[in-house]
Scaffold this motif. Structure first.
Motif, short mmCIF file in Angstrom:
data_model
loop_
_atom_site.label_atom_id
_atom_site.label_comp_id
_atom_site.label_asym_id
_atom_site.label_seq_id
_atom_site.Cartn_x
_atom_site.Cartn_y
_atom_site.Cartn_z
N LYS A 158 0.82 -1.21 0.00
CA LYS A 158 0.00 0.00 0.00
C LYS A 158 0.86 1.26 0.00
O LYS A 158 0.55 2.25 -0.68
CB LYS A 158 -0.91 0.01 1.23
CG LYS A 158 -2.06 -0.99 1.15
CD LYS A 158 -2.95 -0.89 2.39
CE LYS A 158 -4.14 -1.82 2.28
NZ LYS A 158 -5.01 -1.74 3.49
N ASN A 164 2.15 1.83 -3.44
CA ASN A 164 1.11 2.37 -4.31
C ASN A 164 0.86 3.84 -4.04
O ASN A 164 0.64 4.63 -4.96
CB ASN A 164 -0.19 1.58 -4.12
CG ASN A 164 -0.27 0.38 -5.05
OD1 ASN A 164 0.13 0.45 -6.20
ND2 ASN A 164 -0.77 -0.73 -4.53
N SER A 165 0.87 4.20 -2.76
CA SER A 165 0.65 5.61 -2.39
C SER A 165 1.75 6.49 -2.94
O SER A 165 1.51 7.59 -3.45
CB SER A 165 0.58 5.75 -0.87
OG SER A 165 -0.50 5.00 -0.35
N SER A 221 3.48 5.92 -5.60
CA SER A 221 3.30 6.02 -7.05
C SER A 221 2.20 6.99 -7.41
O SER A 221 2.29 7.73 -8.39
CB SER A 221 2.96 4.63 -7.62
OG SER A 221 3.99 3.72 -7.35
N ASP A 222 1.13 7.06 -6.60
CA ASP A 222 0.02 7.98 -6.88
C ASP A 222 0.44 9.43 -6.72
O ASP A 222 0.01 10.30 -7.48
CB ASP A 222 -1.15 7.68 -5.93
CG ASP A 222 -1.78 6.33 -6.23
OD1 ASP A 222 -1.60 5.85 -7.35
OD2 ASP A 222 -2.45 5.78 -5.33
N SER A 276 1.49 7.98 -14.43
CA SER A 276 0.46 6.97 -14.13
C SER A 276 0.62 5.72 -14.97
O SER A 276 0.32 4.62 -14.52
CB SER A 276 -0.94 7.56 -14.33
OG SER A 276 -1.11 7.97 -15.67
N THR A 294 3.01 3.18 -13.41
CA THR A 294 2.80 2.79 -12.02
C THR A 294 3.16 1.33 -11.79
O THR A 294 3.85 0.98 -10.82
CB THR A 294 1.32 3.00 -11.64
OG1 THR A 294 1.01 4.39 -11.77
CG2 THR A 294 1.08 2.56 -10.20
N SER A 295 2.66 0.43 -12.69
CA SER A 295 2.91 -0.99 -12.50
C SER A 295 4.40 -1.30 -12.58
O SER A 295 4.89 -2.22 -11.93
CB SER A 295 2.14 -1.80 -13.53
OG SER A 295 2.56 -1.45 -14.83
N LEU A 349 6.36 -0.70 -9.22
CA LEU A 349 6.12 -1.58 -8.08
C LEU A 349 7.27 -2.55 -7.91
O LEU A 349 7.78 -3.11 -8.88
CB LEU A 349 4.80 -2.33 -8.26
CG LEU A 349 3.53 -1.48 -8.24
CD1 LEU A 349 2.32 -2.34 -8.58
CD2 LEU A 349 3.34 -0.82 -6.90
N GLU A 381 5.30 -7.52 -4.26
CA GLU A 381 4.15 -8.19 -4.85
C GLU A 381 4.20 -9.69 -4.58
O GLU A 381 3.20 -10.31 -4.23
CB GLU A 381 4.11 -7.94 -6.36
CG GLU A 381 3.67 -6.55 -6.75
CD GLU A 381 3.51 -6.43 -8.26
OE1 GLU A 381 3.80 -7.42 -8.98
OE2 GLU A 381 3.09 -5.37 -8.71
N LEU A 429 -5.75 -6.75 -6.29
CA LEU A 429 -4.96 -5.57 -6.65
C LEU A 429 -3.66 -5.97 -7.36
O LEU A 429 -3.27 -5.34 -8.36
CB LEU A 429 -4.65 -4.75 -5.39
CG LEU A 429 -5.85 -4.12 -4.68
CD1 LEU A 429 -5.39 -3.37 -3.43
CD2 LEU A 429 -6.59 -3.17 -5.62
N GLU A 445 -2.51 -5.41 -11.45
CA GLU A 445 -1.26 -4.76 -11.85
C GLU A 445 -0.49 -5.59 -12.87
O GLU A 445 0.22 -5.05 -13.72
CB GLU A 445 -0.37 -4.53 -10.61
CG GLU A 445 -0.93 -3.52 -9.62
CD GLU A 445 -0.87 -2.10 -10.15
OE1 GLU A 445 -0.18 -1.88 -11.18
OE2 GLU A 445 -1.51 -1.21 -9.56
#
Length: 436
Positions: free
Chosen positions: A97, A100-101, A103-104, A111, A114-115, A118, A123, A149, A153
């Motif tokens: 999480k 992900n935060s 990356s946002d 955007s 993003t994947s 990670l 993962e 989730l 991704e």
């Protein structure tokens, strides 16, 4: 935390690692179960295993059993193993999480990447620990959600297929898990958007439900999932499932879920035919007519074979009869205007009612030395006929009244079940009042 607690925690982490290693090394495990510690020696002896002298190997053989793609877990370690897997998962999920935060916050221009940003190791940790956790606690919703989730991704079909394998493994020990069935629905919906082999997957899914229903009787969630699959089936699959499920229903007449499934298949066939505008109304009606007639004949055969035993057969007959009346009686405009088909189908109501009256009479015979089954059969048939009278349009009810009197049904019900005479009085009175 004292030294003993640290040692105990380290031991459970080691057992968790062993558990996850077994899952990784044997990806084809298709069944998991929980075994009492006293049974491990017998399992190892039967498998030809001798307990090793080393402590670590002995511990592993007394905690896990893995052979022929079957996995047994000692009930002695369930609680500490669950705590260790939960802690490991929650740590990995928190890191996921946070990543992900980060990356946002990086901005919209990034955007699309993003994947790629990670961390694969995080993962993998989420997927590895959530799998272990779900095999110990199948209703841990956060673990199921986190897997969704990660799979989203990855954008890979193989990842979705792996989710089907995991949820099937969970269902092997918890066949009524709402989360596992819901996860499978999500996977199939996702696959339907990007895969051309969906019919093959749907067929295997239906086979899985039947296998689980065989082990877990009256499994509403499994049959509900199978009914949901109907919307993804091709016409060939619908007809195949209708034929195949009949064999199963012949051996499980008490399971109403199977008969409900058959009704959904039949309605989907009808819906698909209605949508095919190029097919003439005559062809459509004759096909559906024959389908329903065959189902009515089969249901009657089962009713006579299993005397007074199962209300599911009579409930299925109500579904069939209600459709018959609404479609073939009320919608004669769609019938063929040529040859014998028109004559036969225009007379279908008289033929249908004569057949139902014959069924009533055959089920109304209560021998003097009868068992309760005959009385139950008579009660089922009489209440069914009272219900049927209410469904018939007024224009056709006069013909039926000449052949059947409600007082005869009332007498039959009182003979079959005299202790409920007040109920029969109210029921027959209601039917008679509606005729005036």
């Amino acid at each position: 935390m004292n030294e003993d607690e640290l040692r105990s925690e380290a031991k459970m982490v080691d057992i968790l690692n062993q558990f996850e290693h077994i899952l990784e090394s044997d990806p084809h495990i298709d069944e998991v179960g929980f075994v009492h510690p006293s049974q491990f020696f017998k399992l190892n002896e039967k498998a030809g295993h001798s307990l090793p002298s080393s402590d670590s190997s002995a511990d592993r053989n007394s905690v896990f059993w893995n052979k022929d793609h079957k996995l047994g877990i000692s009930t002695q370690v369930l609680l500490p193993l669950y705590k260790a897997s939960k802690d490991a998962f929650m740590t990995a999920n928190r890191q996921f999480k946070e990543l992900n935060s980060t990356s946002d916050v990086s901005g919209a221009e990034n955007s699309l990447c993003t994947s790629l940003s990670l961390d694969d190791s995080i993962e993998s940790a989420v997927m590895k620990h959530s799998r272990a956790l779900l095999l110990l606690s199948c209703d841990f919703g956060t673990a199921w959600h986190s897997r969704k989730l990660v799979v989203l991704e990855k954008h890979k079909l193989s990842a979705l297929l792996d989710e089907l394998l995991l949820s099937a493994l969970v269902l092997s020990y918890s066949p009524k898990s709402e989360y596992a069935w819901g996860h499978r629905k999500w996977v199939i919906k996702s696959i339907s958007e990007k895969c051309s082999t969906l019919p093959e997957i749907v067929t295997k899914e239906s086979e899985l439900v039947e296998k689980i229903a065989e082990r877990s009787k009256m499994n509403y969630r499994a049959w509900n999932h199978r009914c949901w699959l109907v919307s993804y089936m091709t016409r060939e699959q619908l007809l195949h499932e209708l034929k195949r499920s009949r064999n199963w229903a012949n051996l499980h007449v008490a399971d109403h879920s199977c008969f409900h499934y058959r009704s959904q298949l039949m309605l989907k066939i009808l819906e698909d035919r209605c949508c095919e505008q190029e097919i003439s109304s005559s062809g459509y009606s004759v096909e559906i007519y024959l389908l329903w007639k065959d189902e009515l004949d089969w249901d009657e055969m089962l009713i006579k074979r299993y005397i007074g035993r199962e209300g599911a057969l009579w409930l299925h007959r109500r579904f069939l009869s209600l459709f018959w009346i609404k479609h073939f009686l009320a919608d004669h405009t769609g019938l063929s205007s040529h040859g014998k088909q028109k004559t036969s189908m225009n007379d279908d109501f008289s033929v249908f009612m004569d057949n139902e009256l014959h069924l009533l009479h055959s089920c109304s015979i209560i021998p003097d030395n009868s068992f309760d089954d005959y009385q139950a059969q008579a009660m089922h048939s009489a209440t069914y006929m009272l219900w049927l009278i209410k469904q018939i349009p007024d224009s056709c009810r006069i013909e039926l009244q000449g052949k059947l009197k409600t007082e005869h049904l009332k007498a039959l019900l009182n003979k079959a079940c005299p202790e409920r005479s007040s109920t029969w009085d109210c029921l027959t009175g209601y039917v008679e009042a509606s005729d005036h």
